[in-house]
Design a protein around this motif. Structure first.
Motif, PDB file in Angstrom:
ATOM      1  N   ALA A 181      34.170  41.556  39.891  1.00  0.00           N
ATOM      2  CA  ALA A 181      32.972  42.121  39.253  1.00  0.00           C
ATOM      3  C   ALA A 181      31.949  42.527  40.310  1.00  0.00           C
ATOM      4  O   ALA A 181      31.314  43.583  40.206  1.00  0.00           O
ATOM      5  CB  ALA A 181      32.370  41.118  38.271  1.00  0.00           C
ATOM      6  N   GLN A 182      31.796  41.721  41.344  1.00  0.00           N
ATOM      7  CA  GLN A 182      30.855  42.063  42.422  1.00  0.00           C
ATOM      8  C   GLN A 182      31.315  43.314  43.172  1.00  0.00           C
ATOM      9  O   GLN A 182      30.491  44.167  43.515  1.00  0.00           O
ATOM     10  CB  GLN A 182      30.690  40.888  43.388  1.00  0.00           C
ATOM     11  CG  GLN A 182      29.601  41.097  44.405  1.00  0.00           C
ATOM     12  CD  GLN A 182      28.244  41.364  43.772  1.00  0.00           C
ATOM     13  OE1 GLN A 182      27.815  40.659  42.872  1.00  0.00           O
ATOM     14  NE2 GLN A 182      27.576  42.398  44.219  1.00  0.00           N
ATOM     15  N   LYS A 183      32.605  43.436  43.424  1.00  0.00           N
ATOM     16  CA  LYS A 183      33.131  44.640  44.082  1.00  0.00           C
ATOM     17  C   LYS A 183      32.876  45.876  43.226  1.00  0.00           C
ATOM     18  O   LYS A 183      32.562  46.951  43.739  1.00  0.00           O
ATOM     19  CB  LYS A 183      34.631  44.487  44.348  1.00  0.00           C
ATOM     20  CG  LYS A 183      34.956  43.537  45.463  1.00  0.00           C
ATOM     21  CD  LYS A 183      36.460  43.480  45.691  1.00  0.00           C
ATOM     22  CE  LYS A 183      36.787  42.579  46.867  1.00  0.00           C
ATOM     23  NZ  LYS A 183      38.185  42.661  47.266  1.00  0.00           N
ATOM     24  N   THR A 210      34.962  36.967  39.195  1.00  0.00           N
ATOM     25  CA  THR A 210      33.592  37.074  39.693  1.00  0.00           C
ATOM     26  C   THR A 210      33.525  37.960  40.930  1.00  0.00           C
ATOM     27  O   THR A 210      32.654  38.824  41.046  1.00  0.00           O
ATOM     28  CB  THR A 210      33.031  35.672  40.019  1.00  0.00           C
ATOM     29  OG1 THR A 210      33.167  34.838  38.877  1.00  0.00           O
ATOM     30  CG2 THR A 210      31.586  35.745  40.455  1.00  0.00           C
ATOM     31  N   THR A 211      34.461  37.762  41.850  1.00  0.00           N
ATOM     32  CA  THR A 211      34.510  38.586  43.065  1.00  0.00           C
ATOM     33  C   THR A 211      34.816  40.033  42.720  1.00  0.00           C
ATOM     34  O   THR A 211      34.205  40.953  43.267  1.00  0.00           O
ATOM     35  CB  THR A 211      35.563  38.032  44.047  1.00  0.00           C
ATOM     36  OG1 THR A 211      35.214  36.687  44.373  1.00  0.00           O
ATOM     37  CG2 THR A 211      35.641  38.870  45.308  1.00  0.00           C
ATOM     38  N   LYS A 243      30.405  46.238  40.999  1.00  0.00           N
ATOM     39  CA  LYS A 243      28.964  46.518  41.084  1.00  0.00           C
ATOM     40  C   LYS A 243      28.639  47.296  42.348  1.00  0.00           C
ATOM     41  O   LYS A 243      27.881  48.260  42.328  1.00  0.00           O
ATOM     42  CB  LYS A 243      28.166  45.212  41.064  1.00  0.00           C
ATOM     43  CG  LYS A 243      28.074  44.554  39.731  1.00  0.00           C
ATOM     44  CD  LYS A 243      27.283  43.255  39.833  1.00  0.00           C
ATOM     45  CE  LYS A 243      27.294  42.488  38.546  1.00  0.00           C
ATOM     46  NZ  LYS A 243      26.567  41.210  38.632  1.00  0.00           N
ATOM     47  N   THR A 244      29.221  46.879  43.452  1.00  0.00           N
ATOM     48  CA  THR A 244      28.995  47.557  44.727  1.00  0.00           C
ATOM     49  C   THR A 244      29.498  48.994  44.680  1.00  0.00           C
ATOM     50  O   THR A 244      28.814  49.914  45.146  1.00  0.00           O
ATOM     51  CB  THR A 244      29.679  46.780  45.870  1.00  0.00           C
ATOM     52  OG1 THR A 244      29.157  45.452  45.899  1.00  0.00           O
ATOM     53  CG2 THR A 244      29.466  47.450  47.217  1.00  0.00           C
ATOM     54  N   ASN A 296      30.398  40.518  32.470  1.00  0.00           N
ATOM     55  CA  ASN A 296      29.509  40.370  33.616  1.00  0.00           C
ATOM     56  C   ASN A 296      28.750  41.669  33.886  1.00  0.00           C
ATOM     57  O   ASN A 296      27.580  41.650  34.255  1.00  0.00           O
ATOM     58  CB  ASN A 296      30.340  39.954  34.835  1.00  0.00           C
ATOM     59  CG  ASN A 296      29.516  39.649  36.049  1.00  0.00           C
ATOM     60  OD1 ASN A 296      28.633  40.412  36.423  1.00  0.00           O
ATOM     61  ND2 ASN A 296      29.830  38.550  36.695  1.00  0.00           N
ATOM     62  N   LEU A 297      29.410  42.793  33.677  1.00  0.00           N
ATOM     63  CA  LEU A 297      28.827  44.093  34.002  1.00  0.00           C
ATOM     64  C   LEU A 297      28.050  44.716  32.847  1.00  0.00           C
ATOM     65  O   LEU A 297      27.126  45.486  33.068  1.00  0.00           O
ATOM     66  CB  LEU A 297      29.919  45.054  34.464  1.00  0.00           C
ATOM     67  CG  LEU A 297      30.655  44.608  35.723  1.00  0.00           C
ATOM     68  CD1 LEU A 297      31.876  45.475  35.961  1.00  0.00           C
ATOM     69  CD2 LEU A 297      29.731  44.634  36.917  1.00  0.00           C
ATOM     70  N   ARG A 347      39.723  49.038  39.194  1.00  0.00           N
ATOM     71  CA  ARG A 347      39.800  47.814  40.009  1.00  0.00           C
ATOM     72  C   ARG A 347      40.728  46.762  39.403  1.00  0.00           C
ATOM     73  O   ARG A 347      41.410  46.051  40.131  1.00  0.00           O
ATOM     74  CB  ARG A 347      38.402  47.231  40.224  1.00  0.00           C
ATOM     75  CG  ARG A 347      37.466  48.116  41.046  1.00  0.00           C
ATOM     76  CD  ARG A 347      38.003  48.454  42.398  1.00  0.00           C
ATOM     77  NE  ARG A 347      38.167  47.271  43.221  1.00  0.00           N
ATOM     78  CZ  ARG A 347      38.022  47.221  44.520  1.00  0.00           C
ATOM     79  NH1 ARG A 347      37.711  48.301  45.186  1.00  0.00           N
ATOM     80  NH2 ARG A 347      38.213  46.100  45.183  1.00  0.00           N
ATOM     81  N   ILE A 389      35.024  40.102  33.444  1.00  0.00           N
ATOM     82  CA  ILE A 389      34.502  41.152  34.328  1.00  0.00           C
ATOM     83  C   ILE A 389      33.630  42.107  33.528  1.00  0.00           C
ATOM     84  O   ILE A 389      32.506  42.419  33.913  1.00  0.00           O
ATOM     85  CB  ILE A 389      35.652  41.914  35.023  1.00  0.00           C
ATOM     86  CG1 ILE A 389      36.381  40.993  35.994  1.00  0.00           C
ATOM     87  CG2 ILE A 389      35.136  43.163  35.730  1.00  0.00           C
ATOM     88  CD1 ILE A 389      37.680  41.546  36.507  1.00  0.00           C
TER      89      ILE A 389
END
Length: 134
Positions: free
Chosen positions: A113-115, A110-111, A117-118, A50-51, A92, A47
């Motif tokens: 990390a997307q949350k 992955t999910t 980012k949002t 990814n960020l 998170r 995570i």
């Protein structure tokens, strides 16, 4: 709270004399500690990687204090942005840990990390909106 030992991880509960299953709810392989939860194992480190793409130089997985030191030492104008990312990642991951420990749902790294980012984007947009209205 993660830095100061305020999270109720298995190791901190054991230090208070509360015994429980000390296996990490995220990986089910290692003892649950703050260091383990936050960035020392694949789920959380993926995570973070990814960020924060510029962490590829790290040979060993950093703990949360090392990440904060790294950001503090950066000669970068966006330190506050990186601090926001780390705080959101910790929040998170802790929520995901609790969901897996006490609930029945879970998401992939992955999910998650997307949350994150949002959430970070939303926070930045709200801060920008607040500046424009002043």
């Amino acid at each position: 709270m993660a830095i100061m030992g305020g999270l109720k991880t298995a190791d901190s509960l054991a230090a208070r004399g509360i015994s429980m299953n000390d296996t990490c709810a995220l990986c089910h392989s290692y003892a649950e500690t703050v260091s383990h939860l936050f960035f020392e194992f694949d789920f959380s480190f993926s995570i973070l990687s990814n960020l924060m793409k510029n962490l590829g130089f790290l040979l060993l997985r950093p703990n949360i204090l090392k990440i904060f030191e790294y950001i503090e030492d950066m000669k970068h104008k966006d330190k506050n942005f990186y601090f926001l990312i780390i705080c959101c990642v910790v929040y998170r991951i802790w929520r995901e840990r609790n969901e897996r420990k006490f609930g029945e749902a879970y998401v992939s790294s992955t999910t998650l990390a997307q949350k994150i980012k949002t959430a970070v984007l939303s926070k930045i947009l709200n801060m920008e909106k607040g500046r424009r209205s002043d």
